[in-house]
Design a protein around this motif. Structure first.
Motif, PDB file in Angstrom:
ATOM      1  N   SER A   4       0.991  -1.078   0.099  1.00  0.00           N
ATOM      2  CA  SER A   4       0.460   0.103   0.392  1.00  0.00           C
ATOM      3  C   SER A   4       0.940   1.435   0.129  1.00  0.00           C
ATOM      4  O   SER A   4       2.266   1.121   0.410  1.00  0.00           O
ATOM      5  CB  SER A   4      -0.976   0.041   1.434  1.00  0.00           C
ATOM      6  N   TRP A   5       0.394   2.640  -0.612  1.00  0.00           N
ATOM      7  CA  TRP A   5       1.042   3.627  -0.687  1.00  0.00           C
ATOM      8  C   TRP A   5       1.388   4.276  -0.109  1.00  0.00           C
ATOM      9  O   TRP A   5      -0.069   4.030   0.614  1.00  0.00           O
ATOM     10  CB  TRP A   5       0.754   4.255  -2.143  1.00  0.00           C
ATOM     11  N   GLU A   6       1.787   4.625   0.703  1.00  0.00           N
ATOM     12  CA  GLU A   6       2.394   5.539   2.172  1.00  0.00           C
ATOM     13  C   GLU A   6       3.050   6.576   1.606  1.00  0.00           C
ATOM     14  O   GLU A   6       4.132   6.521   0.902  1.00  0.00           O
ATOM     15  CB  GLU A   6       2.778   4.652   3.107  1.00  0.00           C
ATOM     16  N   GLU A   7       2.580   8.189   1.699  1.00  0.00           N
ATOM     17  CA  GLU A   7       3.476   9.279   1.653  1.00  0.00           C
ATOM     18  C   GLU A   7       4.816   9.486   2.067  1.00  0.00           C
ATOM     19  O   GLU A   7       5.020   8.968   3.554  1.00  0.00           O
ATOM     20  CB  GLU A   7       2.906  10.243   2.538  1.00  0.00           C
ATOM     21  N   PRO A   8       5.672   9.272   0.989  1.00  0.00           N
ATOM     22  CA  PRO A   8       7.311   9.532   1.183  1.00  0.00           C
ATOM     23  C   PRO A   8       7.621  10.165   2.616  1.00  0.00           C
ATOM     24  O   PRO A   8       6.886  11.663   1.708  1.00  0.00           O
ATOM     25  CB  PRO A   8       7.909   9.857   0.044  1.00  0.00           C
ATOM     26  N   ARG A   9       7.937  10.182   3.357  1.00  0.00           N
ATOM     27  CA  ARG A   9       8.773  11.152   4.258  1.00  0.00           C
ATOM     28  C   ARG A   9       9.886  11.265   5.641  1.00  0.00           C
ATOM     29  O   ARG A   9      10.822   9.401   5.250  1.00  0.00           O
ATOM     30  CB  ARG A   9       8.060  10.878   5.593  1.00  0.00           C
ATOM     31  N   VAL A  10      11.119  11.910   4.645  1.00  0.00           N
ATOM     32  CA  VAL A  10      11.596  11.961   5.480  1.00  0.00           C
ATOM     33  C   VAL A  10      11.792  13.620   6.603  1.00  0.00           C
ATOM     34  O   VAL A  10      11.601  14.115   6.593  1.00  0.00           O
ATOM     35  CB  VAL A  10      13.045  12.285   4.575  1.00  0.00           C
ATOM     36  N   TRP A  11      12.776  12.630   8.201  1.00  0.00           N
ATOM     37  CA  TRP A  11      13.354  13.469   9.420  1.00  0.00           C
ATOM     38  C   TRP A  11      14.595  13.640   9.170  1.00  0.00           C
ATOM     39  O   TRP A  11      15.304  12.358   8.667  1.00  0.00           O
ATOM     40  CB  TRP A  11      12.255  12.552  10.377  1.00  0.00           C
ATOM     41  N   ILE A  12      14.625  14.666   9.493  1.00  0.00           N
ATOM     42  CA  ILE A  12      15.951  15.188   9.803  1.00  0.00           C
ATOM     43  C   ILE A  12      16.566  15.548  11.418  1.00  0.00           C
ATOM     44  O   ILE A  12      15.985  16.179  11.991  1.00  0.00           O
ATOM     45  CB  ILE A  12      15.994  16.359   9.110  1.00  0.00           C
ATOM     46  N   MET A  13      17.751  14.152  11.611  1.00  0.00           N
ATOM     47  CA  MET A  13      17.986  14.422  12.439  1.00  0.00           C
ATOM     48  C   MET A  13      19.287  14.798  13.478  1.00  0.00           C
ATOM     49  O   MET A  13      19.547  14.308  13.508  1.00  0.00           O
ATOM     50  CB  MET A  13      17.523  12.684  13.313  1.00  0.00           C
ATOM     51  N   HIS A  14      19.218  16.114  13.183  1.00  0.00           N
ATOM     52  CA  HIS A  14      20.824  16.650  13.148  1.00  0.00           C
ATOM     53  C   HIS A  14      20.806  16.637  14.478  1.00  0.00           C
ATOM     54  O   HIS A  14      20.101  17.382  15.257  1.00  0.00           O
ATOM     55  CB  HIS A  14      20.717  17.885  12.575  1.00  0.00           C
ATOM     56  N   PRO A  15      22.125  15.700  15.457  1.00  0.00           N
ATOM     57  CA  PRO A  15      22.013  16.727  16.867  1.00  0.00           C
ATOM     58  C   PRO A  15      22.257  17.740  17.128  1.00  0.00           C
ATOM     59  O   PRO A  15      22.797  18.764  16.252  1.00  0.00           O
ATOM     60  CB  PRO A  15      23.702  16.084  16.772  1.00  0.00           C
ATOM     61  N   GLN A  16      21.488  18.835  17.714  1.00  0.00           N
ATOM     62  CA  GLN A  16      21.249  19.711  18.598  1.00  0.00           C
ATOM     63  C   GLN A  16      19.986  20.711  17.661  1.00  0.00           C
ATOM     64  O   GLN A  16      20.317  21.708  17.838  1.00  0.00           O
ATOM     65  CB  GLN A  16      22.571  20.840  18.609  1.00  0.00           C
ATOM     66  N   ARG A  17      19.961  20.152  16.580  1.00  0.00           N
ATOM     67  CA  ARG A  17      18.783  21.145  15.483  1.00  0.00           C
ATOM     68  C   ARG A  17      17.572  19.585  14.431  1.00  0.00           C
ATOM     69  O   ARG A  17      18.925  18.665  14.243  1.00  0.00           O
ATOM     70  CB  ARG A  17      20.388  21.485  14.441  1.00  0.00           C
TER      71      ARG A  17
END
Lengths: 120, 296
Positions: A4-17
């Motif tokens: 099933s299609w799920e909206e592509p998502r990316v999360w940025i996990m930059h230390p301190q930001r």
């Protein structure tokens, strides 16, 4: 069985930001007709998601399964249009359904220089 | 070369010949000698890191401070660090002491929070906001838990064990009341905060005795403290691993020098450790919830 299609998502996990992906600009590769290629990064699993550790950019990204597939399709042979077509084919949905989310993810990955235009 | 000459060479401090003072610390197996032209500054560091003081020995790191006698706030150019034969001026980008940015101390991951536990397992309470977090830790101590660290939690990226970091506790009247500690306790050193409040600094081991652990512990759970409470009962809510990784990154005290090793460790920690958010109620209620749900 078709996933099933799920909206592509990316999360940025930059230390301190943490930069919301929504702040990423429009993909620069759009309309150039050039293929996309991914830059090497360390890849790890986290449940169904994948983690990209960018040692050079000192940042970490979490990609959901469809974003991960989008990343993997940046193989040096496909243009953005072709990747959208391929995702639509795999998930059996319209290209119009796939394109907006893919472009948002592409914009983030391009801004991070994790995806660049392939040399001709 | 004598210490005064070292001071002049490293910091350009004038007239340091007669006034330099020294202390030796051992932090996470690194021996650190501090040579300071300011008695005030060395006294301040010695109070904050009293539990780390050791007998003089060969140093892994030497911190040299040429700050003036009446200042306790070194400025860039007034300090230097020496590792091996290398003298590096202090730029002010990171705290001069403890020099967590220098090898071998830079090999650890440092999280902002407190670590409290029972047996060999600790709950890491992660939050930047000290008063609420310390109060919760204290309430858990009052229920019989032990304290491993408050403010900075060092994490070994190889085995993911949290190491003891017995920096001096900063406690207010409410915290001391929760612990049932008399204000005249010999471990307590009162001071006035910039806001004019009276608080107390204490070496954890002198104040807590056996409840100040000196043994590294496994992280049994990660709990991210929400800043606002529930106006009633505390609530513990599980987090997805993705959310946990994001929050964990945000609680890093400093960027890991070996970035991949550090991030790999955080991913691994999220994979194997249950993670929660805590919307706090009263410290006693929250401590009871954490104790019963995660430690007992």
């Amino acid at each position: 069985m078709v996933p099933s299609w799920e909206e592509p998502r990316v999360w940025i996990m930059h230390p301190q930001r943490r930069t919301p992906p929504d702040e990423a600009p429009r993909p620069v590769s759009l309309g150039t007709g050039k293929a996309l290629v991914r830059r090497p990064a360390v890849e790890r699993r986290l449940d169904d998601d994948r983690v990209l550790i960018d040692v050079i950019g000192k940042a970490t990204y979490v990609l959901n399964p469809t974003a991960w597939e989008s990343w993997e399709l940046c193989d040096g042979r496909r243009t953005p249009d072709q990747i959208v077509s391929e995702l639509a084919r795999r998930y059996q949905v319209d290209e119009a359904t796939v394109a907006p989310g893919f472009l948002r993810v592409l914009a983030v990955l391009e801004a991070a220089e994790l995806v660049v235009e392939a040399d001709p | 070369m004598n210490d005064a000459a070292l001071l002049r060479l490293s910091t350009g401090a004038a007239g340091a010949e007669d006034t330099s003072v020294q202390a030796m610390f051992e932090i996470l197996d690194a021996r650190i000698r501090v040579i300071s032209s300011s008695v005030n500054l060395l006294r301040q560091w010695s109070m904050q890191y009293a539990a780390f003081r050791v007998r003089p020995a060969a140093a892994d790191i030497t911190v040299v401070v040429g700050v003036s006698e009446h200042s306790d706030d070194p400025q860039p150019g007034e300090g230097a660090v020496i590792v091996g034969d290398l003298v590096r001026p202090w730029t002010g980008d990171e705290p001069l002491f403890p020099p967590l940015w220098l090898p071998p101390l830079d090999g650890w991951l440092y999280l902002r929070g407190s670590a409290v536990g029972r047996a060999g397992e600790a709950v890491l309470l992660l939050s930047e906001q000290r008063p609420g977090r310390t109060l919760l830790s204290v309430a858990m101590l009052a229920r019989g838990a032990w304290l491993l660290a408050d403010e900075i939690i060092p994490l070994d990226p190889q085995d993911l064990l949290a190491a003891p970091f017995p920096k001096a506790l900063i406690l207010d009247r409410e915290a001391l009341g929760l612990l049932g500690i008399d204000l005249a306790h010999p471990a307590l050193m009162p001071f006035r905060t910039p806001a004019g409040e009276v608080e107390w600094r204490a070496d954890p081991q002198l104040l807590l005795g056996a409840h100040a652990s000196r043994v590294a512990a496994d992280a049994g759970a990660l709990v991210f403290l929400e800043s606002t409470g529930t106006n009633g009962r505390p609530r513990l809510a599980p987090l997805t691993r993705r959310e946990a990784l994001g929050r964990l990154c945000a609680q890093l005290h400093r960027m890991p020098v070996r970035f991949q090793v550090g991030m790999d460790a955080l991913v691994q920690l999220c994979r194997r450790t249950p993670t929660y958010t805590l919307a706090p109620g009263s410290p006693e209620q929250s401590a009871r919830l954490l104790d019963e749900e995660l430690l007992l």
